[in-house]
Write a protein that holds these residues in place. Structure first.
Motif, PDB file in Angstrom:
ATOM      1  N   ILE A 101      48.619 -32.469  84.738  1.00 36.10           N
ATOM      2  CA  ILE A 101      47.067 -32.725  84.705  1.00 36.10           C
ATOM      3  C   ILE A 101      46.704 -33.538  83.574  1.00 36.10           C
ATOM      4  O   ILE A 101      46.029 -34.676  83.696  1.00 36.10           O
ATOM      5  N   GLU A 102      47.188 -33.152  82.229  1.00 35.96           N
ATOM      6  CA  GLU A 102      46.956 -33.944  81.171  1.00 35.96           C
ATOM      7  C   GLU A 102      47.450 -35.340  81.225  1.00 35.96           C
ATOM      8  O   GLU A 102      46.800 -36.168  80.490  1.00 35.96           O
ATOM      9  N   ALA A 103      48.661 -35.544  81.854  1.00 38.88           N
ATOM     10  CA  ALA A 103      49.230 -36.768  81.837  1.00 38.88           C
ATOM     11  C   ALA A 103      48.428 -37.591  82.769  1.00 38.88           C
ATOM     12  O   ALA A 103      48.498 -38.968  82.571  1.00 38.88           O
ATOM     13  N   MET A 104      47.867 -37.169  83.887  1.00 37.30           N
ATOM     14  CA  MET A 104      47.104 -38.000  84.741  1.00 37.30           C
ATOM     15  C   MET A 104      45.757 -38.298  84.204  1.00 37.30           C
ATOM     16  O   MET A 104      45.076 -39.384  84.367  1.00 37.30           O
ATOM     17  N   ASN A 105      45.032 -37.164  83.543  1.00 36.00           N
ATOM     18  CA  ASN A 105      43.567 -37.387  83.093  1.00 36.00           C
ATOM     19  C   ASN A 105      43.500 -36.514  81.660  1.00 36.00           C
ATOM     20  O   ASN A 105      43.252 -35.207  81.825  1.00 36.00           O
ATOM     21  N   GLY A 106      43.948 -37.165  80.470  1.00 36.32           N
ATOM     22  CA  GLY A 106      43.992 -36.216  79.266  1.00 36.32           C
ATOM     23  C   GLY A 106      42.478 -35.801  78.742  1.00 36.32           C
ATOM     24  O   GLY A 106      42.400 -34.488  78.596  1.00 36.32           O
ATOM     25  N   GLN A 107      41.492 -36.416  79.328  1.00 37.49           N
ATOM     26  CA  GLN A 107      40.292 -36.112  78.993  1.00 37.49           C
ATOM     27  C   GLN A 107      39.574 -35.008  79.602  1.00 37.49           C
ATOM     28  O   GLN A 107      39.131 -33.792  79.223  1.00 37.49           O
ATOM     29  N   THR A 108      39.910 -34.936  81.032  1.00 36.95           N
ATOM     30  CA  THR A 108      39.623 -33.776  81.698  1.00 36.95           C
ATOM     31  C   THR A 108      40.559 -32.493  81.341  1.00 36.95           C
ATOM     32  O   THR A 108      39.858 -31.412  81.382  1.00 36.95           O
ATOM     33  N   ALA A 109      41.772 -32.875  81.084  1.00 33.90           N
ATOM     34  CA  ALA A 109      42.705 -31.619  80.600  1.00 33.90           C
ATOM     35  C   ALA A 109      42.129 -31.225  79.408  1.00 33.90           C
ATOM     36  O   ALA A 109      42.127 -29.695  79.468  1.00 33.90           O
ATOM     37  N   ARG A 110      41.644 -31.808  78.635  1.00 31.45           N
ATOM     38  CA  ARG A 110      41.403 -31.285  77.061  1.00 31.45           C
ATOM     39  C   ARG A 110      40.190 -30.266  77.309  1.00 31.45           C
ATOM     40  O   ARG A 110      39.930 -29.627  76.518  1.00 31.45           O
ATOM     41  N   ALA A 111      39.201 -30.866  78.209  1.00 33.44           N
ATOM     42  CA  ALA A 111      37.826 -30.342  78.330  1.00 33.44           C
ATOM     43  C   ALA A 111      37.952 -28.945  79.169  1.00 33.44           C
ATOM     44  O   ALA A 111      37.213 -28.021  78.806  1.00 33.44           O
ATOM     45  N   VAL A 112      39.285 -28.614  79.681  1.00 27.24           N
ATOM     46  CA  VAL A 112      39.110 -27.227  80.367  1.00 27.24           C
ATOM     47  C   VAL A 112      40.448 -26.360  79.690  1.00 27.24           C
ATOM     48  O   VAL A 112      40.488 -25.197  80.069  1.00 27.24           O
ATOM     49  N   ARG A 113      41.272 -27.209  78.924  1.00 19.38           N
ATOM     50  CA  ARG A 113      42.404 -26.362  78.290  1.00 19.38           C
ATOM     51  C   ARG A 113      42.025 -25.117  77.494  1.00 19.38           C
ATOM     52  O   ARG A 113      42.584 -23.947  77.865  1.00 19.38           O
ATOM     53  N   ASP A 114      41.103 -25.193  76.744  1.00 20.07           N
ATOM     54  CA  ASP A 114      40.739 -24.332  76.094  1.00 20.07           C
ATOM     55  C   ASP A 114      40.212 -22.935  76.745  1.00 20.07           C
ATOM     56  O   ASP A 114      40.487 -21.908  76.267  1.00 20.07           O
ATOM     57  N   HIS A 115      39.567 -23.147  77.669  1.00 18.86           N
ATOM     58  CA  HIS A 115      39.194 -22.219  78.615  1.00 18.86           C
ATOM     59  C   HIS A 115      40.155 -21.221  79.179  1.00 18.86           C
ATOM     60  O   HIS A 115      40.062 -20.085  79.290  1.00 18.86           O
ATOM     61  N   PHE A 116      41.349 -21.862  79.727  1.00 16.79           N
ATOM     62  CA  PHE A 116      42.241 -21.140  80.097  1.00 16.79           C
ATOM     63  C   PHE A 116      43.090 -20.489  79.005  1.00 16.79           C
ATOM     64  O   PHE A 116      43.459 -19.180  79.216  1.00 16.79           O
ATOM     65  N   VAL A 117      43.314 -21.322  77.706  1.00 20.02           N
ATOM     66  CA  VAL A 117      44.020 -20.656  76.672  1.00 20.02           C
ATOM     67  C   VAL A 117      43.343 -19.480  76.229  1.00 20.02           C
ATOM     68  O   VAL A 117      43.788 -18.317  75.813  1.00 20.02           O
ATOM     69  N   ASP A 118      41.987 -19.832  75.843  1.00 19.10           N
ATOM     70  CA  ASP A 118      41.266 -18.923  75.059  1.00 19.10           C
ATOM     71  C   ASP A 118      40.807 -17.538  75.816  1.00 19.10           C
ATOM     72  O   ASP A 118      40.999 -16.487  75.553  1.00 19.10           O
ATOM     73  N   GLY A 119      40.647 -17.925  77.107  1.00 18.24           N
ATOM     74  CA  GLY A 119      40.433 -16.727  78.365  1.00 18.24           C
ATOM     75  C   GLY A 119      41.292 -16.094  78.641  1.00 18.24           C
ATOM     76  O   GLY A 119      41.233 -14.639  78.496  1.00 18.24           O
ATOM     77  N   ALA A 120      42.737 -16.364  78.145  1.00 21.74           N
ATOM     78  CA  ALA A 120      43.946 -15.658  78.727  1.00 21.74           C
ATOM     79  C   ALA A 120      43.992 -14.549  77.341  1.00 21.74           C
ATOM     80  O   ALA A 120      44.410 -13.522  77.369  1.00 21.74           O
ATOM     81  N   SER A 121      43.648 -15.158  76.112  1.00 20.72           N
ATOM     82  CA  SER A 121      43.537 -14.274  74.889  1.00 20.72           C
ATOM     83  C   SER A 121      42.706 -13.126  74.851  1.00 20.72           C
ATOM     84  O   SER A 121      43.091 -12.048  74.767  1.00 20.72           O
ATOM     85  N   VAL A 122      41.476 -13.447  75.373  1.00 21.83           N
ATOM     86  CA  VAL A 122      40.890 -12.387  75.510  1.00 21.83           C
ATOM     87  C   VAL A 122      40.945 -11.393  76.646  1.00 21.83           C
ATOM     88  O   VAL A 122      40.824 -10.005  76.334  1.00 21.83           O
ATOM     89  N   ALA A 123      41.229 -12.123  77.853  1.00 22.09           N
ATOM     90  CA  ALA A 123      41.563 -11.123  79.228  1.00 22.09           C
ATOM     91  C   ALA A 123      42.686 -10.232  78.654  1.00 22.09           C
ATOM     92  O   ALA A 123      42.820  -9.125  78.963  1.00 22.09           O
ATOM     93  N   ARG A 124      43.770 -10.675  77.959  1.00 19.25           N
ATOM     94  CA  ARG A 124      44.944  -9.771  77.472  1.00 19.25           C
ATOM     95  C   ARG A 124      44.678  -8.606  76.594  1.00 19.25           C
ATOM     96  O   ARG A 124      44.867  -7.462  76.661  1.00 19.25           O
ATOM     97  N   ASN A 125      43.716  -8.795  75.611  1.00 21.53           N
ATOM     98  CA  ASN A 125      43.126  -8.051  74.843  1.00 21.53           C
ATOM     99  C   ASN A 125      42.416  -6.813  75.379  1.00 21.53           C
ATOM    100  O   ASN A 125      42.292  -5.530  75.282  1.00 21.53           O
ATOM    101  N   VAL A 126      41.552  -7.427  76.354  1.00 17.95           N
ATOM    102  CA  VAL A 126      40.622  -6.284  77.213  1.00 17.95           C
ATOM    103  C   VAL A 126      41.652  -5.559  78.238  1.00 17.95           C
ATOM    104  O   VAL A 126      41.339  -4.275  78.121  1.00 17.95           O
ATOM    105  N   ALA A 127      42.609  -6.181  78.844  1.00 20.98           N
ATOM    106  CA  ALA A 127      43.253  -5.480  79.559  1.00 20.98           C
ATOM    107  C   ALA A 127      44.070  -4.278  78.939  1.00 20.98           C
ATOM    108  O   ALA A 127      44.329  -3.115  79.511  1.00 20.98           O
ATOM    109  N   TYR A 128      44.818  -4.566  77.675  1.00 24.76           N
ATOM    110  CA  TYR A 128      45.616  -3.668  77.295  1.00 24.76           C
ATOM    111  C   TYR A 128      44.751  -2.362  76.389  1.00 24.76           C
ATOM    112  O   TYR A 128      44.772  -1.364  76.529  1.00 24.76           O
TER     113      TYR A 128
END
Length: 300
Positions: free
Chosen positions: A230-257
Motif C-alpha cells: 500500500i505504501e508503494a502505491m500511495n505513500g501518503q495514504t499509508a503513512r496516514a494510517v500506519r501509526d494507527h495499526f502500529v500504535d494500536g497494536a502496542s496498546v492492544a498487546r498491553n491490554v490483553a496481557y
C-alpha cells in the motif's frame, strides 16, 4: 569521481593516495609520474601481471583520465594490495624510496579513516542516548513489552532494521514517537492496572476487551503483510494510517496481557494473509484453532 586526497611531505606535487569509490587507492598514471615511468609502461606492467581474475578485478579497476591536451586516456585505479603486487617489479634505490612512501601514505590514510570512523561512532552513540532512555521508560511502564519488541516497533515505524540507520534528524522524531506510545499506554493504565484486574472485571467484559485487543492485533498482522504494498502505491495514504495499526497494536498487546488474555501473536505473525483459502484453512487446522474460526474468532 569523488576522491579525498592525502599528500605526503616528500611529494607535495602529487596526491599519492585518494579515497576513490569508497576505497583507499591510487591510479596508474599517478604511479607512472611518481616513479618516473611512461604511463604506457605501467599499463603494460599491470596487464602482464599473472594474477587471478578475482585479484585483478578487485585491485586493478579500469578507469580513464584526461591528459594535458584534453585527451581521454585509459588508466587503472589501484588498491594497496594491487600496488604492492605491481611495485614488486620496480627496483633500484629511487624506486624503493617511493614504494616506502606509498606504503606509508596508504597506512596513514587508513589510520586517519579509522580515527574518523571511531569518532563518528561515538558521536552517533551519544546522539542516540535519548532514544535509548525513552525505550527504557517504555519497557518499564509497559509490564509486558520487552526490549526486542520495543525496538521492533520503532524500526517498523521508521522503516529501518537497526537504530544505527537513524540519521541525526530522525532520532528526535523517534524519541517523540516512543513518548507518544508511553502516553497512550498511560491512558489505559489507571483503570486496567488496578489490582487484581482480572478478578475485578466480569467474565463478559474481560472477554470483550480481550476480543477487541485481539482484533487490533489481527489488523496489525494484516498491515505487516500488506502495508508495504500500500505504501508503494500511495505513500501518503499509508503513512496516514500506519501509526494507527502500529500504535494500536502496542496498546492492544498491553491490554490483553494485563487482563490475562494473552493473544496468539506467533500464530498471527505467521498467518498466510497472501495465501488462498485452502492455505488459510490448513494453517488454522494445523494450529488447532479451526473451531475458533467457525465461531468467527479468527479471521477468514
Amino acid at each position: 569521481m569523488n576522491t579525498t586526497t592525502l599528500r605526503t611531505k616528500d611529494q607535495a606535487d602529487h596526491s599519492l593516495v585518494s579515497m576513490i569509490g569508497g576505497k583507499i587507492a591510487t591510479t596508474s598514471n599517478v604511479i607512472a609520474a611518481t616513479f618516473g615511468k611512461l604511463h604506457k609502461v605501467v599499463l603494460r606492467a599491470i596487464k602482464s601481471l599473472e594474477c587471478s581474475a578475482e585479484f585483478t578485478g578487485r585491485n586493478f579497476v579500469p578507469s580513464e583520465y584526461f591528459d594535458s591536451t584534453g585527451r581521454k586516456l585509459p588508466s587503472y585505479i589501484v588498491t594497496k594490495d594491487g600496488f604492492s603486487m605491481l611495485a614488486m617489479g620496480f627496483t633500484g634505490k629511487e624506486a624503493t624510496k617511493w614504494k616506502e612512501a606509498y606504503i606509508n601514505a596508504f597506512n596513514l590514510m587508513d589510520s586517519e579513516l579509522r580515527r574518523i570512523g571511531e569518532a563518528s561512532k561515538q558521536s552517533d552513540k551519544h546522539t542516540r542516548v535519548p532514544l535509548k532512555d525513552a525505550i527504557n521508560m517504555l519497557v518499564a511502564r509497559s509490564k509486558h513489552l520487552n526490549y526486542s519488541d520495543a525496538y521492533k516497533m520503532v524500526h517498523q515505524r521508521f522503516g529501518i532494521e537497526t537504530v544505527e540507520e537513524f540519521s541525526d534528524d530522525q532520532v528526535p522524531l523517534a524519541v517523540e514517537y516512543v513518548h507518544k506510545l508511553i502516553a497512550q499506554w498511560e491512558l489505559v493504565e489507571p483503570e486496567l492496572l488496578a489490582a487484581p484486574v482480572k478478578n475485578e472485571l466480569s467474565e463478559g467484559l474481560r472477554n470483550n476487551i480481550g476480543a477487541m485487543a485481539n482484533h487490533m492485533l489481527w489488523l496489525h498482522s494484516w498491515w505487516m503483510a500488506h502495508g508495504p504494498a500500500i505504501e508503494a502505491m500511495n505513500g501518503q495514504t499509508a503513512r496516514a494510517v500506519r501509526d494507527h495499526f502500529v500504535d494500536g497494536a502496542s496498546v492492544a498487546r498491553n491490554v490483553a496481557y494485563t487482563i490475562g488474555e494473552a493473544p496468539p501473536e506467533e500464530f498471527m505473525k505467521n498467518y498466510p494473509w497472501k495465501g488462498d483459502d485452502s492455505e488459510r484453512r490448513h494453517y488454522r487446522s494445523r494450529m488447532g484453532v479451526a473451531s475458533q474460526s467457525q465461531r468467527g474468532e479468527v479471521p477468514a
